[in-house]
Motif scaffolding. Structure first.
Motif, PDB file in Angstrom:
ATOM      1  N   SER A   1       0.863  -1.183   0.000  1.00 26.01           N
ATOM      2  CA  SER A   1       0.000   0.000   0.000  1.00 26.01           C
ATOM      3  C   SER A   1       0.891   1.222   0.000  1.00 26.01           C
ATOM      4  CB  SER A   1      -0.903   0.022   1.237  1.00 26.01           C
ATOM      5  OG  SER A   1      -0.136   0.169   2.416  1.00 26.01           O
ATOM      6  N   GLU A   2       0.299   2.373  -0.266  1.00 25.83           N
ATOM      7  CA  GLU A   2       1.072   3.604  -0.246  1.00 25.83           C
ATOM      8  C   GLU A   2       1.596   3.869   1.168  1.00 25.83           C
ATOM      9  OE1 GLU A   2       3.137   6.672  -1.768  1.00 25.83           O
ATOM     10  OE2 GLU A   2       2.012   5.142  -2.867  1.00 25.83           O
ATOM     11  N   GLY A   3       0.757   3.552   2.178  1.00 24.70           N
ATOM     12  CA  GLY A   3       1.201   3.735   3.552  1.00 24.70           C
ATOM     13  C   GLY A   3       2.382   2.850   3.898  1.00 24.70           C
ATOM     14  N   HIS A   4       2.358   1.593   3.450  1.00 24.65           N
ATOM     15  CA  HIS A   4       3.461   0.668   3.710  1.00 24.65           C
ATOM     16  C   HIS A   4       4.729   1.141   2.993  1.00 24.65           C
ATOM     17  CE1 HIS A   4       5.429  -3.127   4.612  1.00 24.65           C
ATOM     18  NE2 HIS A   4       5.728  -3.276   3.326  1.00 24.65           N
ATOM     19  N   ARG A   5       4.545   1.600   1.765  1.00 23.83           N
ATOM     20  CA  ARG A   5       5.695   2.087   1.001  1.00 23.83           C
ATOM     21  C   ARG A   5       6.338   3.284   1.697  1.00 23.83           C
ATOM     22  NH1 ARG A   5       5.471   4.474  -5.176  1.00 23.83           N
ATOM     23  NH2 ARG A   5       7.722   4.485  -5.569  1.00 23.83           N
ATOM     24  N   LYS A   6       5.519   4.200   2.224  1.00 26.37           N
ATOM     25  CA  LYS A   6       6.055   5.357   2.944  1.00 26.37           C
ATOM     26  C   LYS A   6       6.783   4.917   4.210  1.00 26.37           C
ATOM     27  CE  LYS A   6       2.724   8.828   1.322  1.00 26.37           C
ATOM     28  NZ  LYS A   6       1.625   9.744   1.729  1.00 26.37           N
ATOM     29  N   TRP A   7       6.221   3.892   4.894  1.00 24.32           N
ATOM     30  CA  TRP A   7       6.856   3.395   6.116  1.00 24.32           C
ATOM     31  C   TRP A   7       8.252   2.857   5.820  1.00 24.32           C
ATOM     32  CZ3 TRP A   7       8.848  -1.111   8.099  1.00 24.32           C
ATOM     33  CH2 TRP A   7       8.981  -1.189   9.488  1.00 24.32           C
ATOM     34  N   VAL A   8       8.384   2.102   4.726  1.00 24.40           N
ATOM     35  CA  VAL A   8       9.685   1.547   4.353  1.00 24.40           C
ATOM     36  C   VAL A   8      10.664   2.663   4.017  1.00 24.40           C
ATOM     37  CG1 VAL A   8      10.914   0.132   2.671  1.00 24.40           C
ATOM     38  CG2 VAL A   8       8.713  -0.638   3.562  1.00 24.40           C
ATOM     39  N   ARG A   9      10.190   3.668   3.311  1.00 24.23           N
ATOM     40  CA  ARG A   9      11.070   4.776   2.938  1.00 24.23           C
ATOM     41  C   ARG A   9      11.509   5.583   4.164  1.00 24.23           C
ATOM     42  NH1 ARG A   9      11.355   6.310  -2.478  1.00 24.23           N
ATOM     43  NH2 ARG A   9      10.333   4.823  -3.866  1.00 24.23           N
ATOM     44  N   LEU A  10      10.608   5.700   5.152  1.00 21.78           N
ATOM     45  CA  LEU A  10      10.985   6.365   6.399  1.00 21.78           C
ATOM     46  C   LEU A  10      12.043   5.557   7.147  1.00 21.78           C
ATOM     47  CD1 LEU A  10       7.550   7.669   7.739  1.00 21.78           C
ATOM     48  CD2 LEU A  10       9.506   9.061   7.041  1.00 21.78           C
ATOM     49  N   LEU A  11      11.883   4.230   7.134  1.00 21.99           N
ATOM     50  CA  LEU A  11      12.889   3.370   7.753  1.00 21.99           C
ATOM     51  C   LEU A  11      14.238   3.543   7.053  1.00 21.99           C
ATOM     52  CD1 LEU A  11      13.598   1.042   9.740  1.00 21.99           C
ATOM     53  CD2 LEU A  11      12.986  -0.538   7.897  1.00 21.99           C
ATOM     54  N   ALA A  12      14.221   3.543   5.721  1.00 21.30           N
ATOM     55  CA  ALA A  12      15.458   3.727   4.956  1.00 21.30           C
ATOM     56  C   ALA A  12      16.082   5.082   5.275  1.00 21.30           C
ATOM     57  CB  ALA A  12      15.178   3.605   3.461  1.00 21.30           C
ATOM     58  N   ALA A  13      15.244   6.121   5.391  1.00 24.08           N
ATOM     59  CA  ALA A  13      15.747   7.458   5.708  1.00 24.08           C
ATOM     60  C   ALA A  13      16.383   7.478   7.094  1.00 24.08           C
ATOM     61  CB  ALA A  13      14.608   8.474   5.625  1.00 24.08           C
ATOM     62  N   GLN A  14      15.785   6.762   8.052  1.00 25.02           N
ATOM     63  CA  GLN A  14      16.338   6.687   9.403  1.00 25.02           C
ATOM     64  C   GLN A  14      17.711   6.030   9.384  1.00 25.02           C
ATOM     65  OE1 GLN A  14      15.420   7.830  12.315  1.00 25.02           O
ATOM     66  NE2 GLN A  14      16.924   6.757  13.559  1.00 25.02           N
ATOM     67  N   LEU A  15      17.837   4.951   8.635  1.00 23.65           N
ATOM     68  CA  LEU A  15      19.124   4.261   8.551  1.00 23.65           C
ATOM     69  C   LEU A  15      20.168   5.118   7.836  1.00 23.65           C
ATOM     70  CD1 LEU A  15      17.802   0.689   7.709  1.00 23.65           C
ATOM     71  CD2 LEU A  15      18.878   1.410   9.844  1.00 23.65           C
ATOM     72  N   LYS A  16      19.742   5.874   6.836  1.00 25.32           N
ATOM     73  CA  LYS A  16      20.668   6.787   6.165  1.00 25.32           C
ATOM     74  C   LYS A  16      21.130   7.880   7.112  1.00 25.32           C
ATOM     75  CE  LYS A  16      18.950   6.090   1.430  1.00 25.32           C
ATOM     76  NZ  LYS A  16      18.282   6.705   0.260  1.00 25.32           N
ATOM     77  N   THR A  17      20.223   8.355   7.967  1.00 19.68           N
ATOM     78  CA  THR A  17      20.589   9.370   8.956  1.00 19.68           C
ATOM     79  C   THR A  17      21.647   8.840   9.913  1.00 19.68           C
ATOM     80  OG1 THR A  17      18.369  10.332   8.858  1.00 19.68           O
ATOM     81  CG2 THR A  17      19.685  10.864  10.782  1.00 19.68           C
ATOM     82  N   LEU A  18      21.599   7.539  10.202  1.00 17.93           N
ATOM     83  CA  LEU A  18      22.595   6.922  11.069  1.00 17.93           C
ATOM     84  C   LEU A  18      23.923   6.703  10.359  1.00 17.93           C
ATOM     85  CD1 LEU A  18      20.353   4.264  12.858  1.00 17.93           C
ATOM     86  CD2 LEU A  18      21.280   6.357  13.838  1.00 17.93           C
ATOM     87  N   GLY A  19      23.957   6.987   9.055  1.00 18.42           N
ATOM     88  CA  GLY A  19      25.216   6.902   8.317  1.00 18.42           C
ATOM     89  C   GLY A  19      25.351   5.719   7.392  1.00 18.42           C
ATOM     90  N   PHE A  20      24.288   4.914   7.231  1.00 21.68           N
ATOM     91  CA  PHE A  20      24.363   3.756   6.338  1.00 21.68           C
ATOM     92  C   PHE A  20      24.018   4.150   4.906  1.00 21.68           C
ATOM     93  CE2 PHE A  20      23.404   1.833  10.500  1.00 21.68           C
ATOM     94  CZ  PHE A  20      24.434   0.913  10.573  1.00 21.68           C
ATOM     95  N   ASP A  21      24.705   3.524   3.960  1.00 18.44           N
ATOM     96  CA  ASP A  21      24.399   3.677   2.541  1.00 18.44           C
ATOM     97  C   ASP A  21      23.352   2.625   2.196  1.00 18.44           C
ATOM     98  OD1 ASP A  21      24.352   4.152  -0.154  1.00 18.44           O
ATOM     99  OD2 ASP A  21      26.309   3.236  -0.559  1.00 18.44           O
ATOM    100  N   VAL A  22      22.108   3.064   1.946  1.00 16.82           N
ATOM    101  CA  VAL A  22      20.969   2.159   1.799  1.00 16.82           C
ATOM    102  C   VAL A  22      20.431   2.197   0.371  1.00 16.82           C
ATOM    103  CG1 VAL A  22      18.656   1.576   2.626  1.00 16.82           C
ATOM    104  CG2 VAL A  22      20.352   2.519   4.216  1.00 16.82           C
ATOM    105  N   LEU A  23      20.200   1.017  -0.200  1.00 19.78           N
ATOM    106  CA  LEU A  23      19.570   0.898  -1.513  1.00 19.78           C
ATOM    107  C   LEU A  23      18.148   0.372  -1.339  1.00 19.78           C
ATOM    108  CD1 LEU A  23      22.249  -0.774  -3.845  1.00 19.78           C
ATOM    109  CD2 LEU A  23      21.415   1.569  -3.963  1.00 19.78           C
ATOM    110  N   ILE A  24      17.184   1.039  -1.976  1.00 22.23           N
ATOM    111  CA  ILE A  24      15.827   0.505  -2.062  1.00 22.23           C
ATOM    112  C   ILE A  24      15.444   0.487  -3.534  1.00 22.23           C
ATOM    113  CG2 ILE A  24      15.114   1.187   0.253  1.00 22.23           C
ATOM    114  CD1 ILE A  24      13.805   3.640  -0.915  1.00 22.23           C
ATOM    115  N   ASP A  25      14.208   0.083  -3.840  1.00 23.58           N
ATOM    116  CA  ASP A  25      13.810  -0.127  -5.227  1.00 23.58           C
ATOM    117  C   ASP A  25      14.052   1.090  -6.110  1.00 23.58           C
ATOM    118  OD1 ASP A  25      11.929   1.316  -3.862  1.00 23.58           O
ATOM    119  OD2 ASP A  25      10.211   0.415  -4.859  1.00 23.58           O
TER     120      ASP A  25
END
Length: 319
Positions: free
Chosen positions: A25-49
């Motif tokens: 769903s759009e909500g689930h997709r946003k949740w995943v992107r927020l998680l990815a953004a959080q990990l990027k903020t911690l300094g990780f290089d993250v790849l998503i779709d």
């Protein structure tokens, strides 16, 4: 994929983390992107779709995934259904390609994050393999109303390759001690530590810590720079490089009006303790530096003694 096409996956050199998930769903997709953004903020290089071009080059996608240091599956119920029953879906293809790589990897390379999947069901292709999992499920009425506060730390510890047991983590006291050391080292080499706006002053100059071994004082047309290096036990080299000219003042009670006559054509002078140097800056102004004390580097004792020179300066008003 045939054995001849298999990619060498022994040395991951790409992104820190690839996240595989379903567009439930759009909500689930946003949740995943927020998680990815959080990990990027911690300094990780993250790849998503959005960061991967599937195209028709399956090898290209496989290489991007294979090069990642970690792979995280966001496993909701829809992800399991797509992985198990829809082989041509995005999740189905990713599952097939990740499974191919996973055979040659350490089990810690892959992990699962369960959300909207109360029974933590895994895709069938994992079989009896049980990679580390993170439970982000939320059960109405549970004490943990907002899952993820503690799990996010577990997640980044896995992504960073740290032990899951926090008892083996570095203590806060040790982290503070390390931070203090780093801050002190940064301060030692900070140019701001090695300058003064005063036209008259005195300093203890540990010149090996200063950038280019230079101490500066004054401002504007009255700014001077003293660059030194070690010579003997009671003398130093004073260079003209950062200014215009230097000279060793010979004799006592030299009048300020005669200071310019002591400037020398050479690159440096070698004053001893008790002697004075005249400096001329690029604006033609003069300053006098009195050498008060000199210490050579001492590595013979149990405690290291850095080289330093104590000196006093004054900008000549009449210049």
């Amino acid at each position: 994929m045939s054995s001849s096409e298999r990619i060498d996956v022994r040395k991951p050199v790409g992104a820190d983390l690839f996240i595989s998930y379903a567009w439930t769903s759009e909500g689930h997709r946003k949740w995943v992107r927020l998680l990815a953004a959080q990990l990027k903020t911690l300094g990780f290089d993250v790849l998503i779709d959005a960061d991967v071009d599937y195209g028709d080059d399956l090898n290209g996608f496989m290489r991007r995934v294979a090069d990642c240091k970690r792979v995280l599956l966001i496993v909701d119920q829809n992800y399991v259904a797509r992985a198990d029953t829809m082989p041509e879906s995005g999740v189905g293809k990713e599952s097939r390609w990740i499974a191919e790589v996973y055979e040659d990897r350490d089990p810690a390379w892959l992990s699962t994050l369960f959300v909207d999947n109360a029974h933590c069901v895994r895709p069938a292709w994992l079989g009896d393999r049980m990679p580390k999992g993170f439970d982000f499920n939320h059960s109405p009425g549970s004490q943990q109303e907002f899952p993820g506060v503690e799990q996010i730390e577990d997640l980044w510890r896995w992504a960073a390759g740290l032990p899951a047991n926090r008892d083996s983590a570095t203590s806060i006291a040790t982290l503070r001690e390390r931070a203090t050391r780093l801050e002190q080292q940064d301060l030692r080499s900070d140019p701001a530590q090695w300058r003064s706006p005063d036209l008259v002053g005195e300093t203890h100059f540990v010149y090996e810590d200063a950038p280019q071994k230079i101490f500066r004082w004054g401002v504007g047309a009255s700014e001077f720079a003293l660059q030194v290096s070690g010579c003997s036990y009671n003398s130093v080299y004073v260079y003209k490089d950062p200014i215009k000219a230097v000279g060793l003042i010979r004799g006592e009670d030299v009048d300020d009006t005669d200071l310019a006559q002591h400037l020398a054509p050479g690159r440096s002078v070698t004053p001893q303790v008790g002697q004075s140097v005249v400096l001329m800056n690029t604006h033609g102004r003069l300053a006098v530096v009195d050498i008060l004390d000199v210490q050579r580097e001492d590595t013979s004792s149990s405690r290291y003694v850095p080289p330093f020179v104590n000196f006093r300066w004054r900008v000549v008003e009449s210049s």
